[in-house]
Enzyme design. Structure first.
Site, PDB file in Angstrom:
ATOM      1  CB  THR A 151      -0.939  -0.002   1.222  1.00 42.04           C
ATOM      2  OG1 THR A 151      -1.676  -1.225   1.265  1.00 42.04           O
ATOM      3  CG2 THR A 151      -1.920   1.153   1.147  1.00 42.04           C
ATOM      4  CE  LYS A 154     -13.758   3.115  10.132  1.00 43.31           C
ATOM      5  NZ  LYS A 154     -12.279   3.015  10.255  1.00 43.31           N
ATOM      6  CB  ILE A 166      -4.252   3.999   4.766  1.00 43.08           C
ATOM      7  CG1 ILE A 166      -4.023   2.504   4.477  1.00 43.08           C
ATOM      8  CG2 ILE A 166      -4.511   4.752   3.467  1.00 43.08           C
ATOM      9  CD1 ILE A 166      -5.197   1.805   3.828  1.00 43.08           C
TER      10      ILE A 166
END
Length: 503
Positions: A16, A80, A349
């Site tokens: 990522t 979310k 992230i």
């Protein structure tokens, strides 16, 4: 191109972090003539268990021109609205930390001061009734904000995503390679430094070839292959406040429609996550190895799975903390190579994203100006410390007395910066957002209130309204929230209509 400009960037490690960096840099530096290369090995796995995000990822995706519906489809994502915390303050209690706000500001101060006055006077409306995020999460509803509905809570819905991190990295890799990024397959076996200035000159791969660059971005994970292995930047261990040092992750089959929120359930030795995607449910158990062995931690995770396991368990070891220098000489560390603060509030992230943004703001030439580097490191350190304090709050604000871990957390000394925040809130309900830090007053309120830290009094300005007027406003705002939730479609119905994954 100026002779002083960076000509080649080497990103060490994919995953990522590596592909977020590659996608962002290739997009922002398009037309500069700069060569960007990612060196990664398929033989070295990535951590890749983090599947939940916070709303700021929308800015990153928009920066790259990513269509949100396509992104949701490609990553098997769901939406979310917040995180539900179960058994943190006391066993049997639960609360939701929502994105967005509670109520609305009145008389120039935060809504919660009026709510505390109302509650202390006998008002029975719970704080959750004033959050569109909490109401929609519990009802299984979702929609994107509708700016045309001015004055309605539907105009201000805040959300993030729950997605497959491996698919996100794959998606970003496609975009980066289309923009000219070159991927080199290979395992790095040596790092060669420049004898004159100590910078990384090139890395040597297992096939004997080498890759050189002017700047290196270390996305090699916990190892910190360049930032620590080659440059010895140092690491500050924060386990005295964040004691969990291991995790085991294991996806399971999806059972029922996915909820529009992540769940974090405290256990006697740590906590379990549950992250529902379109394709599966992500699960993990974060724990402290002082109090449990790996086999027992896995058994505790397995006991909480909704459906059949879809893979073997993936065990991880880590040390909560931060690199003393995230940028040293010509190496910038991103992601796990820069630090790790456990996945409790889905910040990993985001910290990659802000590291990239900070690098672009302070992008160097080949002189690598030290004041720029020092500034980058100070700002990075501050951000990690601010997130650290918020995470510590979850462990410290507990009345649990059922296990050695929770007694340790309840009684531990905490950083002065956090101690001051709690003391101010306990006295007069005041909350501050310092220096544009990540977590807002809403976030701090959600956890403090949800884990039974209550103030003695409220802001004096909250006494301006008459009792009758305050009651009227509270009833009106709660009614508007309820109406907003009723008007929203079901979460899965929204996904089916706009962004259902084909897989």
């Amino acid at each position: 191109m100026s002779e002083a400009n960076i000509r080649g960037i080497v990103i060490v490690g994919g995953g990522t972090a590596g592909w977020m960096a590659a996608a962002a840099l290739s997009h922002m530096l398009a037309g500069s003539g700069m060569a960007i290369r990612v060196v990664e090995s398929e033989a070295i796995g990535t951590v890749g268990v983090g599947e939940a995000t916070i709303p700021h990822i929308q800015y990153f995706n928009r920066l790259l021109g990513i269509d949100e519906d396509e992104f949701v489809r490609r990553t098997c994502a769901t939406f979310k609205l917040g995180i539900e915390f179960v058994d943190w303050g006391q066993i049997g209690e639960r609360y939701i930390h929502p994105f967005g706000t509670y109520g609305q500001e009145m008389e120039g101060i935060h809504f919660h001061h009026f709510w505390y006055r109302h509650a202390q006077a006998g008002g029975t409306l719970p704080l959750d009734r004033f959050s569109i995020g909490v109401g929609a999460a519990r009802a299984g509803k979702f929609m994107r904000p509708d700016p045309s509905r001015r004055g309605s809570p539907l105009a201000g819905i805040s959300y993030a995503f729950q997605f497959d991190a491996a698919l996100y990295a794959k998606y970003l890799r496609e975009r980066a390679e289309a923009a000219g990024v070159v991927r080199t397959e290979g395992r790095i076996v040596d790092v060669t430094l420049n004898g004159a200035n100590g910078h990384v000159d090139h890395v040597v791969l297992d096939d004997g070839s080498s890759v050189a660059g002017d700047m290196f971005i270390d996305c090699s994970g916990f190892r910190g292959l360049l930032i620590e292995g080659a440059l010895n930047a140092g690491y500050d261990d924060w386990r005295e406040w964040l004691p969990c040092d291991r995790a085991v992750a294991r996806p399971c089959a999806r059972v029922g429609d996915p909820t529009p929120y992540t769940r974090a359930t405290a256990t006697s030795v740590g906590w379990r996550w549950r992250i529902p995607l379109q394709s599966r449910t992500g699960n993990g158990h974060v724990y402290c190895s002082d109090y449990v062995d790996d086999d027992t931690a896995l058994a505790m995770l397995n006991d909480g799975l909704d459906g059949a396991p879809l893979s073997d368990p993936n065990f991880l070891r880590f040390t909560a903390g931060v690199r003393r220098k995230a940028w040293d000489r010509n190496v910038v560390a991103l992601g796990l190579a820069a630090g790790f603060l456990e996945p409790l509030e889905s910040t990993s992230i985001h910290l990659i994203q802000t590291g990239i943004a900070r690098l672009l703001t302070n992008f160097p030439d080949r002189s690598f100006n030290q004041p720029d580097i020092d500034y980058y490191n100070r700002r990075t350190r501050l951000e990690y410390e601010q997130v650290r304090d918020f995470l510590i709050l979850h462990y410290k604000a507990t009345a649990r007395n059922d296990s050695p871990l929770w007694r340790r957390c309840r009684d531990m000394a905490i950083p002065a910066s956090l101690e001051e925040r709690i003391a101010i809130f306990r006295e007069n309900a005041r909350l501050y957002r310092h220096d544009n830090e990540l977590f807002s007053e809403t976030s701090w309120l959600a956890v403090l209130h949800g884990q039974n830290v209550h103030p003695k009094r409220h802001h004096p300005i909250a006494d301006i309204l008459s009792a009758e007027e305050l009651d009227r406003r509270m009833t009106h705002i709660a009614g508007a929230m309820d109406a907003g939730v009723r008007a929203m479609p079901d979460h899965m119905a929204f996904i089916d209509r706009f962004c259902r994954s084909p897989s």
